[in-house]
Design a protein around this motif. Structure first.
Motif, PDB file in Angstrom:
ATOM      1  N   ASP A   8       0.770  -1.291  -0.068  1.00  0.00           N
ATOM      2  CA  ASP A   8      -0.089  -0.045   0.012  1.00  0.00           C
ATOM      3  C   ASP A   8       1.019   1.348   0.042  1.00  0.00           C
ATOM      4  N   TYR A   9       0.974   1.807  -1.145  1.00  0.00           N
ATOM      5  CA  TYR A   9       2.085   2.952  -1.263  1.00  0.00           C
ATOM      6  C   TYR A   9       1.215   4.169  -1.142  1.00  0.00           C
ATOM      7  N   SER A  10       0.206   4.387  -0.279  1.00  0.00           N
ATOM      8  CA  SER A  10      -0.348   5.657  -0.210  1.00  0.00           C
ATOM      9  C   SER A  10       0.371   6.671   0.981  1.00  0.00           C
ATOM     10  N   PRO A  11       1.087   5.858   1.765  1.00  0.00           N
ATOM     11  CA  PRO A  11       1.806   6.630   2.902  1.00  0.00           C
ATOM     12  C   PRO A  11       3.356   6.902   2.464  1.00  0.00           C
ATOM     13  N   VAL A  12       3.530   6.419   1.234  1.00  0.00           N
ATOM     14  CA  VAL A  12       5.048   6.626   0.776  1.00  0.00           C
ATOM     15  C   VAL A  12       5.755   7.861   1.055  1.00  0.00           C
ATOM     16  N   LEU A  13       5.061   8.961   0.719  1.00  0.00           N
ATOM     17  CA  LEU A  13       5.652  10.474   0.597  1.00  0.00           C
ATOM     18  C   LEU A  13       5.865  10.959   1.991  1.00  0.00           C
ATOM     19  N   ARG A  14       4.762  10.270   2.934  1.00  0.00           N
ATOM     20  CA  ARG A  14       4.900  10.646   4.370  1.00  0.00           C
ATOM     21  C   ARG A  14       6.175  10.165   4.896  1.00  0.00           C
ATOM     22  N   LEU A  15       6.445   8.727   4.619  1.00  0.00           N
ATOM     23  CA  LEU A  15       7.473   8.094   5.233  1.00  0.00           C
ATOM     24  C   LEU A  15       8.776   8.594   4.607  1.00  0.00           C
ATOM     25  N   MET A  16       8.956   9.114   3.223  1.00  0.00           N
ATOM     26  CA  MET A  16       9.949   9.698   2.784  1.00  0.00           C
ATOM     27  C   MET A  16      10.261  11.003   3.521  1.00  0.00           C
ATOM     28  N   GLY A  17       9.191  11.759   4.038  1.00  0.00           N
ATOM     29  CA  GLY A  17       9.526  12.824   4.588  1.00  0.00           C
ATOM     30  C   GLY A  17       9.876  12.620   6.030  1.00  0.00           C
ATOM     31  N   LEU A  18       9.324  11.574   6.555  1.00  0.00           N
ATOM     32  CA  LEU A  18      10.048  11.349   8.106  1.00  0.00           C
ATOM     33  C   LEU A  18      11.450  10.932   8.002  1.00  0.00           C
ATOM     34  N   GLY A  19      11.676  10.269   7.055  1.00  0.00           N
ATOM     35  CA  GLY A  19      13.170   9.664   6.955  1.00  0.00           C
ATOM     36  C   GLY A  19      13.849  10.975   6.449  1.00  0.00           C
ATOM     37  N   LEU A  20      13.739  11.809   5.791  1.00  0.00           N
ATOM     38  CA  LEU A  20      14.343  13.458   5.486  1.00  0.00           C
ATOM     39  C   LEU A  20      14.605  13.773   6.740  1.00  0.00           C
ATOM     40  N   VAL A  21      13.528  14.033   7.575  1.00  0.00           N
ATOM     41  CA  VAL A  21      13.771  14.809   8.878  1.00  0.00           C
ATOM     42  C   VAL A  21      14.519  14.173   9.865  1.00  0.00           C
ATOM     43  N   ILE A  22      14.598  12.818   9.910  1.00  0.00           N
ATOM     44  CA  ILE A  22      15.557  12.127  10.922  1.00  0.00           C
ATOM     45  C   ILE A  22      16.958  12.287  10.092  1.00  0.00           C
ATOM     46  N   ALA A  23      17.035  12.125   8.913  1.00  0.00           N
ATOM     47  CA  ALA A  23      18.380  12.215   8.323  1.00  0.00           C
ATOM     48  C   ALA A  23      18.870  13.939   8.561  1.00  0.00           C
ATOM     49  N   LEU A  24      18.057  14.794   8.617  1.00  0.00           N
ATOM     50  CA  LEU A  24      18.504  16.221   8.729  1.00  0.00           C
ATOM     51  C   LEU A  24      19.475  16.411  10.081  1.00  0.00           C
ATOM     52  N   GLY A  25      19.182  15.565  11.024  1.00  0.00           N
ATOM     53  CA  GLY A  25      20.006  15.800  12.087  1.00  0.00           C
ATOM     54  C   GLY A  25      21.391  15.530  12.128  1.00  0.00           C
ATOM     55  N   PRO A  26      21.897  14.432  11.515  1.00  0.00           N
ATOM     56  CA  PRO A  26      23.370  14.089  11.380  1.00  0.00           C
ATOM     57  C   PRO A  26      23.603  15.009  10.393  1.00  0.00           C
ATOM     58  N   LEU A  27      23.075  15.498   9.218  1.00  0.00           N
ATOM     59  CA  LEU A  27      23.322  16.356   8.258  1.00  0.00           C
ATOM     60  C   LEU A  27      23.627  17.742   8.839  1.00  0.00           C
ATOM     61  N   ALA A  28      22.900  18.243   9.623  1.00  0.00           N
ATOM     62  CA  ALA A  28      23.321  19.405  10.421  1.00  0.00           C
ATOM     63  C   ALA A  28      24.294  19.380  11.368  1.00  0.00           C
ATOM     64  N   TRP A  29      24.308  18.255  12.044  1.00  0.00           N
ATOM     65  CA  TRP A  29      25.628  17.986  12.862  1.00  0.00           C
ATOM     66  C   TRP A  29      27.011  18.002  12.148  1.00  0.00           C
ATOM     67  N   VAL A  30      27.033  17.504  11.011  1.00  0.00           N
ATOM     68  CA  VAL A  30      28.194  17.300  10.223  1.00  0.00           C
ATOM     69  C   VAL A  30      28.388  18.796   9.794  1.00  0.00           C
ATOM     70  N   TRP A  31      27.537  19.486   9.313  1.00  0.00           N
ATOM     71  CA  TRP A  31      27.568  20.823   8.775  1.00  0.00           C
ATOM     72  C   TRP A  31      28.101  21.916   9.779  1.00  0.00           C
ATOM     73  N   LEU A  32      27.711  21.836  10.967  1.00  0.00           N
ATOM     74  CA  LEU A  32      27.845  22.508  11.928  1.00  0.00           C
ATOM     75  C   LEU A  32      29.217  22.323  12.494  1.00  0.00           C
ATOM     76  N   ARG A  33      29.477  21.077  12.813  1.00  0.00           N
ATOM     77  CA  ARG A  33      30.777  20.822  13.298  1.00  0.00           C
ATOM     78  C   ARG A  33      32.067  21.024  12.265  1.00  0.00           C
ATOM     79  N   ARG A  34      31.685  20.840  10.831  1.00  0.00           N
ATOM     80  CA  ARG A  34      32.894  20.774   9.948  1.00  0.00           C
ATOM     81  C   ARG A  34      32.399  21.915   8.915  1.00  0.00           C
ATOM     82  N   ARG A  35      31.950  23.052   9.094  1.00  0.00           N
ATOM     83  CA  ARG A  35      31.320  24.139   8.143  1.00  0.00           C
ATOM     84  C   ARG A  35      32.615  24.637   7.441  1.00  0.00           C
ATOM     85  N   ASP A  36      33.826  24.609   8.149  1.00  0.00           N
ATOM     86  CA  ASP A  36      35.083  25.263   7.847  1.00  0.00           C
ATOM     87  C   ASP A  36      35.925  24.219   7.026  1.00  0.00           C
TER      88      ASP A  36
END
Length: 383
Positions: A8-36
């Motif tokens: 049932d693919y009806s929730p696939v976009l919401r699941l992708m959005g949740l995955g993106l939100v979770i992934a933003l944490g590590p991405l932001a951490w790397v960017w802030l710690r290693r922005r230079d």
């Protein structure tokens, strides 16, 4: 009540959005710690962090399997067509009321969906790694082969995750899913080491002797055989076929049905003919894994001795002995303590750690392109 569709693919976009939100944490951490930092340094950090999260995902996957939560949501990719068990509460309650000890409960549904959220986040991070590697390929003078293979592999893992649910814990599929998770760890570890080599001077890379490289490859191959056997034990619920040690059922060679135990393509708990799998077949599955474990432990001890005495790599030798001891302890705990959850997850973690460690050493032992790569400048870019 209508049967729930397997896909049932009806929730696939919401699941992708949740995955993106979770992934933003590590991405932001790397960017802030290693922005230079340079792109190579940021890629090295992000690859290492993705490796760490993938290791956690493998452990949580083991936890999901061992708590019988693999069918906590009987459809894919969501849960009764919803992006979370909250939206599926009515369907879950009805399934639990109809079968209180069945595969669908609220706790199992949450465990299964958290596993899917984490897997989606790891997929997003690997997509980011592949994209950044593509944009920086000329500046870093690095091949896109491994980032693209890793991206393909994580998509393949997603497909096996779907089949795990829709094929109702089919043992061969679940075992392949476990092996795929271990392979994903190896791919990420390889890239992490390659980025680290890019940032180090060529003189920092000292290759071990040819004999040591062959020994590492042999150990690596034996480890994968044992992981496959361990996955087969777990997915067939054969851990408790032998509850004593070092004997099994009071015998050094119990009654075993190898042909029945190693029929590869069959339903869970059944033989290919449709008959229930006999207990001697489960015994054969368990005891084969145990016998090969003896060989793996001896090989680890021999490799540790070789690394310490012939190569002067005492730290690596101690690491192998520590991981071998960990696997022995957790494996024995599974048998004599009747498969406690902590020991079972820890046993999977030890196998995953061995994959990561040996992959790293093998990558360092074969530093392709490192010897001729231009040295990095003060900013981390090749000169």
């Amino acid at each position: 009540m209508d049967a729930q569709a397997l896909y049932d693919y009806s929730p696939v976009l919401r699941l992708m959005g949740l995955g993106l939100v979770i992934a933003l944490g590590p991405l932001a951490w790397v960017w802030l710690r290693r922005r230079d930092a340079s792109p190579a340094q940021r890629l090295a950090w992000l690859t290492g962090l993705t490796l760490f999260l993938t290791f956690d995902l493998v452990l949580f996957g083991a936890f999901t399997r061992l708590t019988d939560s693999g069918l906590g949501c009987p459809d894919w990719p969501g849960c009764y067509g919803s992006a979370s068990p909250i939206g599926a509460s009515a369907s879950i309650a009805a399934a639990q009321e109809a079968m209180p000890t069945g595969p669908v409960t609220f706790s199992k549904a949450w465990i299964e969906m958290i596993h899917r959220y984490l897997a989606t986040a790891v997929g997003v991070l690997i997509l980011v790694l592949a994209s950044v590697s593509w944009f920086e390929r000329r500046r870093l003078q690095q091949s896109l082969f491994w980032p693209l293979v890793t991206l393909f592999w994580v998509c393949l893992q997603g497909a096996f995750g779907a089949l795990t649910v829709t094929m109702k814990l089919f043992p061969a599929i679940v075992t392949l899913h476990l092996l795929g998770g271990m392979a994903l760890l190896a791919l990420l570890r390889l890239q992490a080491v390659r980025y680290q080599q890019l940032l180090e001077p060529p003189s920092a890379h000292q290759r071990p002797g040819a004999g040591t490289r062959w020994a590492l490859w042999a150990m690596f191959g034996l480890l994968w055989v044992q992981i496959a056997l361990g996955g087969w034990v777990s997915t067939n619920y054969a851990v408790l076929a032998c509850r004593d040690f070092p004997t099994c059922q009071g015998s050094w060679w119990p009654v075993m049905d190898f042909a029945g135990g190693f029929e590869w393509w069959r339903e869970l708990g059944q033989r290919r003919s449709g008959d229930a799998i006999p207990f001697p077949a489960l015994t054969a599955i368990h005891y084969t894994h145990r016998l090969v474990a003896y060989g793996v432990l001896l090989a680890l001890a021999a490799l540790a001795w070789h690394l310490h005495r012939r190569e002067g790599r005492a730290d690596q030798a101690r690491t192998l002995l520590l991981l071998g001891g960990w696997q022995l302890l957790t494996g024995l705990s599974n048998v004599v303590l009747e498969w406690p959850l902590v020991a079972a997850v820890a046993h999977t973690g030890g196998a995953a750690a061995l994959v990561v460690v040996l992959t790293g050493w093998l990558t360092q032992a074969h530093p392709r392109g490192v010897e001729t790569a231009p040295p990095p400048t003060a900013h981390g870019y090749p000169a």
